[in-house]
Design an enzyme around this catalytic site. Structure first.
Site, PDB file in Angstrom:
ATOM      1  N   ARG A   1     -11.796  -5.025   7.832  1.00 40.06           N
ATOM      2  CA  ARG A   1     -11.894  -3.624   7.488  1.00 40.06           C
ATOM      3  C   ARG A   1     -12.781  -3.011   8.314  1.00 40.06           C
ATOM      4  O   ARG A   1     -13.427  -1.832   8.236  1.00 40.06           O
ATOM      5  CB  ARG A   1     -12.146  -3.397   6.052  1.00 40.06           C
ATOM      6  CG  ARG A   1     -13.283  -4.144   5.641  1.00 40.06           C
ATOM      7  CD  ARG A   1     -13.224  -3.771   4.032  1.00 40.06           C
ATOM      8  NE  ARG A   1     -14.181  -4.842   3.400  1.00 40.06           N
ATOM      9  CZ  ARG A   1     -15.582  -4.781   3.154  1.00 40.06           C
ATOM     10  NH1 ARG A   1     -16.008  -3.632   3.737  1.00 40.06           N
ATOM     11  NH2 ARG A   1     -16.076  -5.492   2.682  1.00 40.06           N
TER      12      ARG A   1
ATOM     13  N   PHE B   1       0.696  -1.132  -0.174  1.00 41.42           N
ATOM     14  CA  PHE B   1       0.134   0.028  -0.051  1.00 41.42           C
ATOM     15  C   PHE B   1       0.852   1.116  -0.030  1.00 41.42           C
ATOM     16  O   PHE B   1       0.606   2.180  -0.973  1.00 41.42           O
ATOM     17  CB  PHE B   1      -0.827  -0.062   1.307  1.00 41.42           C
ATOM     18  CG  PHE B   1      -1.795   1.061   1.324  1.00 41.42           C
ATOM     19  CD1 PHE B   1      -2.947   1.196   0.793  1.00 41.42           C
ATOM     20  CD2 PHE B   1      -1.333   2.366   2.168  1.00 41.42           C
ATOM     21  CE1 PHE B   1      -3.751   2.448   0.809  1.00 41.42           C
ATOM     22  CE2 PHE B   1      -2.173   3.556   2.048  1.00 41.42           C
ATOM     23  CZ  PHE B   1      -3.352   3.558   1.372  1.00 41.42           C
TER      24      PHE B   1
ATOM     25  N   ASP C   1      -3.291   0.718  -4.530  1.00 41.15           N
ATOM     26  CA  ASP C   1      -2.744  -0.721  -3.990  1.00 41.15           C
ATOM     27  C   ASP C   1      -3.466  -1.972  -4.869  1.00 41.15           C
ATOM     28  O   ASP C   1      -4.422  -2.372  -4.255  1.00 41.15           O
ATOM     29  CB  ASP C   1      -2.704  -0.932  -2.686  1.00 41.15           C
ATOM     30  CG  ASP C   1      -1.985  -1.907  -2.160  1.00 41.15           C
ATOM     31  OD1 ASP C   1      -1.237  -2.572  -3.072  1.00 41.15           O
ATOM     32  OD2 ASP C   1      -2.201  -2.416  -0.932  1.00 41.15           O
TER      33      ASP C   1
END
Ligand code: SPV
Ligand code: MG
Length: 290
Positions: free
Chosen positions: A188, A44, A54
């Site tokens: 996430r 990233f 990314d």
């Protein structure tokens, strides 16, 4: 002692190691001076450094070049983010020998399909590989490493792909059976609930690695209470910190019509000279330039 052996020794000694993302030798030197146990050669961060998302756009050669440059300027062990391994198990064989030779002490390989999509983006297209195919990649990595201390870390994106904890546990177990030394579990969610729940449910032999990018509240103190997480990777903090400082400074220079104000708020050039080891160059000049 190889850097990989030092990395393992540090993990045995402290139970939880702190790995800072690096996107350049300068960021790596600063991480070493700050006291981190190792570096994360982040996909990233390097993508962002090139101004790109990314998404498997940065080549293995670009990533390796930066990793070599970093390895040449610090003594810290490097955990290389090799994404999906650049293809199938044959590509993984090639990647492992290249990364080991370049100076990495560990790799993280993730179970997504090449080309991958960055994990934290909203609405990202997250597709996972068949378990057997990813096991083949892990086996290939383990069979290729020369240094037995070189760590092969398998990363499951099952939670990122919304497949749930049962699938994540199943995949993690399958990857340990294929020979993975550690499991990286990523989420996430904006809070650490998924990671804490996975950690409590994980009874596998391999210790866990986390990247608290999305759930910053999961600090070292909380992690230690879970008991099976041995590595924390600060995955995008280097590039975010650098971008924060540049954005603010650049905007102020335009607003102020000059550098008269920002001058006092940024590192003096002498500090950059120190990081560059200018004093060693001066000593060499005195000794060798006649
Ligand atoms: C990276 O730093 O490249 C990572 C972590 O893989 S994340 O971007 O959060 O997926
Ligand atoms: Mg990555």
């Amino acid at each position: 002692m190889s850097p990989a052996k030092r990395l393992r020794a540090r993990m045995a000694e402290t139970s939880l190691i702190h790995i800072m993302a690096a996107h350049s030798p300068l960021s790596a030197i600063l991480a070493e001076e700050a006291g981190f146990d190792g570096l994360w050669a982040s996909g990233f961060e390097l993508s962002a450094l090139y101004g790109l998302p990314d998404m498997s756009l940065i080549s293995m050669t670009q990533h390796l070049d930066m990793l070599r440059a970093i390895a040449g300027r610090t003594r810290l062990p490097i955990v290389a983010d090799i994404d999906t391994g650049y293809g199938n198990a044959i590509n993984v064989i090639h990647a492992i020998s290249e990364y080991e030779r370049a100076g990495a002490s560990a790799v993280v390989i993730e179970d997504k399909i090449f080309p991958k999509v960055t994990s934290l983006v909203a609405g990202g297209r997250q597709e996972l590989l068949r378990i057997e195919e990813f096991q083949g990649k892990i086996k290939a990595a383990v069979a290729t490493r020369q240094d037995p201390d070189f760590l092969v870390i398998a990363r499951t994106e099952a939670l990122i792909a919304d497949l749930g904890e049962v699938e994540a546990l199943h995949r993690a177990q399958a990857y340990v059976e294929a020979g993975a030394d550690m499991i990286l579990i990523h989420s996430r969610k904006k809070d650490p609930s998924e990671i804490e729940s996975f950690s409590r449910a994980w009874t596998g032999f391999a210790p866990l690695v986390i990247v608290p990018n999305s759930y910053p509240d999961l600090n070292a103190e909380r992690v230690k209470t879970l008991g099976n997480i041995r590595m924390m990777i600060y995955g995008n903090y280097g590039i975010r910190a650098a971008a924060t400082a540049m954005q603010e400074t650049f905007r102020r220079i335009i607003a102020d019509g000059g550098v008269q104000n920002v001058h006092k708020d940024i590192l003096p050039v002498e500090e950059i000279f120190r990081i560059q080891k200018m004093s060693e160059i001066k000593a060499a000049e005195a000794r060798f330039l006649c």
